[in-house]
Scaffold this motif. Structure first.
Motif, short mmCIF file in Angstrom:
data_model
loop_
_atom_site.label_atom_id
_atom_site.label_comp_id
_atom_site.label_asym_id
_atom_site.label_seq_id
_atom_site.Cartn_x
_atom_site.Cartn_y
_atom_site.Cartn_z
N VAL A 1 25.93 -6.32 44.03
CA VAL A 1 26.50 -6.56 42.67
C VAL A 1 27.65 -7.63 43.10
CG1 VAL A 1 28.10 -5.16 41.13
CG2 VAL A 1 26.01 -4.11 42.13
N TYR A 2 27.55 -8.68 42.10
CA TYR A 2 28.67 -9.67 42.06
C TYR A 2 29.57 -9.42 40.93
CZ TYR A 2 25.58 -11.99 45.33
OH TYR A 2 24.94 -12.40 46.67
N GLU A 3 30.97 -9.69 41.28
CA GLU A 3 31.67 -9.68 40.37
C GLU A 3 32.15 -11.25 39.81
OE1 GLU A 3 36.01 -8.12 38.41
OE2 GLU A 3 35.58 -8.01 40.74
N LEU A 4 31.88 -11.45 38.57
CA LEU A 4 32.48 -13.11 38.31
C LEU A 4 33.54 -13.00 37.42
CD1 LEU A 4 29.14 -12.91 38.46
CD2 LEU A 4 29.13 -14.86 36.83
N MET A 5 34.55 -13.71 37.98
CA MET A 5 35.96 -13.84 37.59
C MET A 5 36.39 -15.36 37.88
SD MET A 5 38.08 -10.74 38.80
CE MET A 5 39.76 -11.55 38.70
N GLY A 6 36.70 -15.98 36.48
CA GLY A 6 37.09 -17.38 36.61
C GLY A 6 36.15 -18.44 37.31
N GLY A 7 34.99 -18.39 37.01
CA GLY A 7 34.03 -19.24 37.61
C GLY A 7 33.78 -18.94 39.09
N GLN A 8 34.27 -17.80 39.77
CA GLN A 8 34.10 -17.43 41.10
C GLN A 8 33.21 -16.34 40.98
OE1 GLN A 8 35.29 -19.24 43.65
NE2 GLN A 8 36.08 -20.65 42.30
N LYS A 9 32.44 -16.26 42.03
CA LYS A 9 31.53 -14.85 42.35
C LYS A 9 31.74 -14.31 43.42
CE LYS A 9 26.45 -14.59 41.64
NZ LYS A 9 25.31 -15.29 41.49
N ARG A 10 32.04 -13.12 43.54
CA ARG A 10 32.48 -12.27 44.80
C ARG A 10 31.37 -11.19 44.92
NH1 ARG A 10 35.82 -8.09 45.20
NH2 ARG A 10 36.48 -7.23 42.93
N ILE A 11 30.99 -10.83 46.08
CA ILE A 11 30.43 -9.41 46.14
C ILE A 11 31.26 -8.48 46.34
CG2 ILE A 11 29.06 -8.21 47.98
CD1 ILE A 11 27.99 -10.82 49.12
N VAL A 12 30.86 -7.20 45.26
CA VAL A 12 31.58 -6.07 45.24
C VAL A 12 30.82 -4.81 46.12
CG1 VAL A 12 32.10 -4.26 43.63
CG2 VAL A 12 32.20 -6.73 42.73
N GLU A 13 29.70 -4.69 45.92
CA GLU A 13 28.82 -3.77 46.78
C GLU A 13 27.52 -4.29 47.04
OE1 GLU A 13 29.70 -0.62 47.69
OE2 GLU A 13 31.68 -0.63 46.60
N GLU A 14 27.02 -3.70 48.11
CA GLU A 14 25.70 -4.13 48.55
C GLU A 14 24.81 -2.60 48.93
OE1 GLU A 14 24.50 -7.92 50.41
OE2 GLU A 14 24.46 -6.78 51.98
N TYR A 15 23.90 -2.62 48.39
CA TYR A 15 22.76 -1.21 48.52
C TYR A 15 21.79 -1.76 49.16
CZ TYR A 15 26.55 0.26 44.97
OH TYR A 15 27.56 0.58 44.34
N ASP A 16 21.25 -0.69 49.89
CA ASP A 16 20.22 -0.91 50.73
C ASP A 16 19.05 -0.59 50.28
OD1 ASP A 16 21.40 -2.06 53.25
OD2 ASP A 16 21.80 -0.11 53.92
#
Length: 160
Positions: free
Chosen positions: A128-143
């Motif tokens: 799960v990535y969050e997109l904010m202000g053109g940036q993408k950051r990982i929020v959670e990762e599930y197996d």
């Protein structure tokens, strides 16, 4: 006597009204839950492919300017595959593929999946990535997809 007759007429009228309401509800098919299976970004729009249970052709939606609406009504699966050819290659791919999006609490998320083994659905990492202000950051990762089902992001995959 008149009171009993009035009660009888009123009771029969109410039962007929209740019966017709139930019949109307039974005639309306309940919207099936959908499962997100593939998504594609074209320009600023997201095209979302979602599969309904017991329906051979997926529903296709477009997310544009904060609104999700039906895109086209396809009658055959091959028509969907012709317009979104990446859908078929993503099924056996080991690279990260966009599956769905979610807008929740003024946050926008992209959900991707990556199969570690293309022949085994169980070995899929969901990110799960969050997109904010053109940036993408990982929020959670599930197996697995099963772990995602217990998360607050499950509504991106399982849509009511």
């Amino acid at each position: 006597m008149k009171t009993k007759l009035l009660f009888a007429v009123t009771a029969s009228f109410l039962s007929l009204t209740a019966f017709s309401q139930k019949k109307k509800q039974a005639e309306k098919p309940a919207k099936q839950q959908e499962m997100a299976v593939y998504a594609e970004k074209k320009g600023n729009d997201y095209y979302l492919i979602r599969l309904e249970q017991d329906k051979p052709v997926p529903n296709v939606y477009v997310y544009s300017n904060g609104i999700t609406k039906p895109y086209k009504n396809y009658t055959e699966l091959k028509d969907v595959v012709m317009e979104f050819p990446g859908m078929m290659s993503s099924n056996n791919s080991t690279k990260e593929e966009l599956v769905s999006i979610l807008k929740k609490d003024n946050h926008f998320y992209e959900i991707t999946s990556q199969r570690k083994d293309p022949k085994n659905f169980e070995k899929t990492v969901v990110t799960v990535y969050e997109l904010m202000g053109g940036q993408k950051r990982i929020v959670e990762e599930y197996d697995s997809i099963y772990q995602l089902m217990a998360s607050p992001y499950k509504e991106a995959i399982f849509i009511d």
